[in-house]
Scaffold this active site. Structure first.
Site, PDB file in Angstrom:
ATOM      1  N   LYS A  46       5.888  -4.816  -4.457  1.00 20.64           N
ATOM      2  CA  LYS A  46       7.114  -4.604  -4.641  1.00 20.64           C
ATOM      3  C   LYS A  46       7.852  -4.511  -3.173  1.00 20.64           C
ATOM      4  CE  LYS A  46      11.417  -3.750  -7.008  1.00 20.64           C
ATOM      5  NZ  LYS A  46      11.769  -5.250  -7.263  1.00 20.64           N
TER       6      LYS A  46
ATOM      7  N   TRP B 107      -2.744  -2.606  -1.791  1.00 20.02           N
ATOM      8  CA  TRP B 107      -2.354  -4.240  -1.941  1.00 20.02           C
ATOM      9  C   TRP B 107      -3.296  -4.769  -0.746  1.00 20.02           C
ATOM     10  CZ3 TRP B 107      -0.545  -7.964   1.634  1.00 20.02           C
ATOM     11  CH2 TRP B 107      -0.339  -9.171   0.910  1.00 20.02           C
TER      12      TRP B 107
ATOM     13  N   HIS C 113      15.189 -38.657  -1.798  1.00 20.09           N
ATOM     14  CA  HIS C 113      14.655 -38.670  -0.570  1.00 20.09           C
ATOM     15  C   HIS C 113      12.977 -38.320  -0.624  1.00 20.09           C
ATOM     16  CE1 HIS C 113      18.285 -39.590   1.219  1.00 20.09           C
ATOM     17  NE2 HIS C 113      19.005 -38.749   0.437  1.00 20.09           N
TER      18      HIS C 113
ATOM     19  N   ARG D 166       3.791  -0.615  -4.722  1.00 23.85           N
ATOM     20  CA  ARG D 166       3.531  -1.226  -3.424  1.00 23.85           C
ATOM     21  C   ARG D 166       2.013  -1.870  -3.517  1.00 23.85           C
ATOM     22  NH1 ARG D 166       7.089   1.748  -0.068  1.00 23.85           N
ATOM     23  NH2 ARG D 166       5.777   1.294   1.874  1.00 23.85           N
TER      24      ARG D 166
ATOM     25  N   ASN E 165      -1.597   2.537   5.596  1.00 18.11           N
ATOM     26  CA  ASN E 165      -0.698   1.395   5.006  1.00 18.11           C
ATOM     27  C   ASN E 165       0.000   0.935   6.411  1.00 18.11           C
ATOM     28  OD1 ASN E 165       2.865   1.453   4.407  1.00 18.11           O
ATOM     29  ND2 ASN E 165       1.498  -0.101   4.148  1.00 18.11           N
ATOM     30  N   GLY E 166      -0.411  -0.489   6.640  1.00 17.71           N
ATOM     31  CA  GLY E 166      -0.379  -1.198   7.971  1.00 17.71           C
ATOM     32  C   GLY E 166      -1.232  -2.098   8.210  1.00 17.71           C
TER      33      GLY E 166
ATOM     34  N   GLU F 178       6.355 -16.413  -9.374  1.00 21.90           N
ATOM     35  CA  GLU F 178       5.811 -15.049  -9.261  1.00 21.90           C
ATOM     36  C   GLU F 178       5.062 -14.465 -10.276  1.00 21.90           C
ATOM     37  OE1 GLU F 178      10.085 -12.942  -7.970  1.00 21.90           O
ATOM     38  OE2 GLU F 178       8.020 -12.023  -7.470  1.00 21.90           O
TER      39      GLU F 178
ATOM     40  N   GLU G  83      16.177 -19.508  -6.653  1.00 25.17           N
ATOM     41  CA  GLU G  83      15.995 -18.196  -7.092  1.00 25.17           C
ATOM     42  C   GLU G  83      15.218 -18.341  -8.404  1.00 25.17           C
ATOM     43  OE1 GLU G  83      15.460 -15.221  -6.029  1.00 25.17           O
ATOM     44  OE2 GLU G  83      15.766 -13.893  -7.631  1.00 25.17           O
TER      45      GLU G  83
ATOM     46  N   LYS H 177      11.177 -16.662  -9.332  1.00 21.41           N
ATOM     47  CA  LYS H 177      10.957 -15.765 -10.382  1.00 21.41           C
ATOM     48  C   LYS H 177       9.921 -16.594 -11.128  1.00 21.41           C
ATOM     49  CE  LYS H 177      12.543 -13.322  -9.284  1.00 21.41           C
ATOM     50  NZ  LYS H 177      13.609 -12.615  -8.547  1.00 21.41           N
TER      51      LYS H 177
ATOM     52  N   CYS I  22       0.844  -1.318  -0.155  1.00 27.42           N
ATOM     53  CA  CYS I  22      -0.056   0.068  -0.176  1.00 27.42           C
ATOM     54  C   CYS I  22       1.022   1.069  -0.067  1.00 27.42           C
ATOM     55  CB  CYS I  22      -0.991   0.102   1.304  1.00 27.42           C
ATOM     56  SG  CYS I  22      -2.270  -1.175   1.288  1.00 27.42           S
TER      57      CYS I  22
END
Ligand code: F6R
Length: 574
Positions: free
Chosen positions: A569, A72, A476, A27, A98-99, A460, A453, A457, A2
């Site tokens: 982000k 968000w 295993h 955001r 925001n929070g 997402e 990584e 990628k 946000c």
């Protein structure tokens, strides 16, 4: 997560807020909204989806005072009702937040006369404010005493007053030409102000035509110092269709820029290490956690005990702290809530802390006594690419510095940078991989970290379920999943584990799984061949085709790689 923005002055605040929200859109982009004063009335306009939808609705509106929000979603689905700003029951106060208000259910029960219009915790916040006594600032200060959780809030009342409060989530305020602006991120202020104020936890502020005024949690006026605005290096010079593509293509340039800034070792020599330096602990989230893992490998290689931790685990875990350790917090944004919480916790316990960030002025930089910047320039796409490469690179350079081998490695590094290969992956391979139902990434040692990584990628930005596994672990359990619907992308850049990895590939093939090997070693497997550079630098090369793979698969599916669903982000909530 946000973004909030507020503006007052002799200017069109609606336009400034809208422009600010566009920059803050990374955001969160579930919905957006603006409140402003027009003809002495408090008005609010909201829309679901990206800021461009809101932009159409506010076109032509002029007001010299406004607050805005890009969301968000945390509490409540993505609807216009749940979009901010939220209004108090008497429609006299608008809030952007925001929070997370953690005790919003209890507070909601107490405010039993209110008719609710949303499912958000923020609507509870503004109604709690509205029922308090005093002017807008007093109301906010009193209400915040009952709030548990995090907030950066801006409130606008129908008389045009704007006030702010902050706990954990970031908030910055600055004088701009003809006015004052407050925002979640100094990104917005970079081109508008030369200096700014950081609102600290449990501080409050009020802005009006006469300036900016700060208050402590008891409402007592406080004086704050301005901070100089530090700008990003101008590295954003490649303009492709998407930010993600431009940012991958910028990797070589930003690595060179980063080395330029570290070449004289000054940034390293200014670091204050613990008196009796024993170990290095790295703490981070997501992609930054993967670079922390690579960093721990580098430090172990030079004989320094080192571990990497996921910040959200470290925060509530039972880790034993060591006064003789250097704690490194890796973060592109320097605003990630869990990483910041760990840094604050360790600072309070007098540990030696270092922020490795890509964002000048970031909150993490302020918390830690030591800062190592990466010089990746602004990274806008949600999926981190060039910043990851720079993080790994700086951690490697730091390990060289600590081992006293920086100078002697210079030639090797310059050669690496000069010949840095931005290896793309061809359409044929992308098409082939797209046909598989299950996608696995495997590797050992440093290549396992690259596998983690690469898989992140892919997940997402394509929403394809894939996962990474240390190749020795396949047998295993995970090998049970391998069949002809599976493709395994194997990464191999270390001579010492080459034969082991090749055996793991044979095991996959024996179960009819397909394999693509990404390696600088020749083999009989279908391969993408990497050029050979010093082993420690290979992870910076081998991640590039995996970033391209995710990008191309995303494009093929018709998604926007810059704004993947459900993500933002900066993750400024727990
Ligand atoms: C993935 C990604 C995230 C971030 C994570 C931490 O591509 O970008 O996993 O790495 O949210 O963010 P920073 O580095 O800003 O602390």
């Amino acid at each position: 997560m946000c973004g909030i923005c507020a503006c007052i002055g002799n200017l069109n605040a609606v336009k400034y807020v809208l422009d600010g929200l566009k920059i803050l859109e990374y955001r969160g982009y579930d919905s957006a909204g603006i409140s402003y004063i027009e003809n002495k009335e408090l008005k609010t306009i909201k829309s679901v989806g990206e800021i461009c939808n809101l932009e159409k609705k506010v076109k032509g509106i002029f007001s010299n005072v406004a607050i805005g929000h890009t969301r968000w979603a945390t509490h409540g689905s993505v609807t216009e009702d749940n979009a901010h700003p939220h209004l108090s029951f008497n429609k006299g106060i608008a809030i952007v937040h925001n929070g997370i208000v953690e005790n919003y259910k209890d507070l909601k029960d107490k405010l039993n006369n209110v008719k609710w219009h949303s499912q958000t915790d923020t609507e509870v916040f503004v109604n709690l404010v509205a029922e308090k006594e005093g002017d807008l600032l007093e109301k906010l200060i009193n209400a915040s005493k009952e709030i548990s959780g995090s907030f950066a809030v801006a409130l606008l009342d129908k008389d045009g007053n704007i006030v702010f409060g902050k706990r954990e989530s970031p908030l910055y305020i600055a004088h701009i030409n003809n006015g004052v602006m407050a925002v979640s991120d100094t990104y917005v202020l970079c081109d508008l102000a030369e200096d700014f104020y950081t609102l600290n936890d449990n501080e409050f502020a009020k802005i009006n035509g006469n300036g900016i005024f700060f208050y402590d949690k008891n409402g007592k006026k406080i004086i704050k110092n301005k901070e100089k605005m530090q700008n990003f290096n101008k590295n954003n010079e490649i303009f492709e269709k998407t930010h993600m593509k431009s940012e991958i293509l910028e990797t070589k340039k930003v690595l060179i820029e980063t080395f330029k800034n570290y070449k004289n070792e000054l940034l390293f020599s200014s670091i204050k290490l613990p008196k009796k330096f024993e170990e290095i602990e790295l703490i981070a989230c997501g992609t930054a956690y993967h670079s922390a893992l690579q960093g721990a490998e580098y430090f172990k290689k030079i004989g320094i005990p080192s571990h990497a931790y996921i910040a959200s685990e470290f925060r509530y875990g039972n880790e034993i702290l060591n006064k003789n350790a250097l704690y490194i917090f890796v973060s592109q944004s320097g605003e990630t809530a869990d990483t910041i919480a760990c840094a604050k916790m360790l600072k309070e316990k007098n540990m030696t802390c270092l922020a490795l960030t890509n964002t000048p002025n970031s909150y993490l930089n302020k918390i830690c006594e030591n800062v190592l910047p990466t010089f990746a320039g602004k990274e806008i796409a949600v999926a981190s690419t060039k910043a990851y490469s720079c993080q790994v690179f700086v951690l490697y350079l730091f390990s060289l510095y600590l081992s006293g081998k920086f100078k002697e490695s210079e030639k090797e590094i310059l050669d690496f940078l000069k010949n840095f290969p931005l290896l793309d992956i061809n359409n044929g391979l992308v098409d082939k991989i797209s046909n598989f139902e299950k996608i696995f990434f495997i590797g050992r040692g440093q290549d396992y970290i690259t596998a983690l990584e690469g898989s992140l990628k892919l997940k997402e930005i394509t929403y394809i379920n894939s996962f990474a596994i240390a190749s020795g672990e396949l047998k295993h359990g995970t090998l049970a999943l391998i069949d002809k619907k599976s493709i395994v992308i194997a990464i191999c850049t270390e001579e010492k584990i080459k034969e082991k990895l090749f055996s793991n590939i044979e095991e996959v093939k024996a179960r009819e799984g397909s394999v693509l090997l990404i390696s600088n070693f020749p083999s009989s497997f279908e391969s993408l061949i990497l050029p050979t550079f010093p082993t420690a630098l290979m992870p910076i090369i081998s991640i590039i085709p995996l970033q391209f793979l995710a990008l191309h698969m995303c494009e093929k599916l018709g998604y926007n790689p810059d704004k993947p669903k459900n993500l933002a982000k900066s993750v400024t909530v727990e």
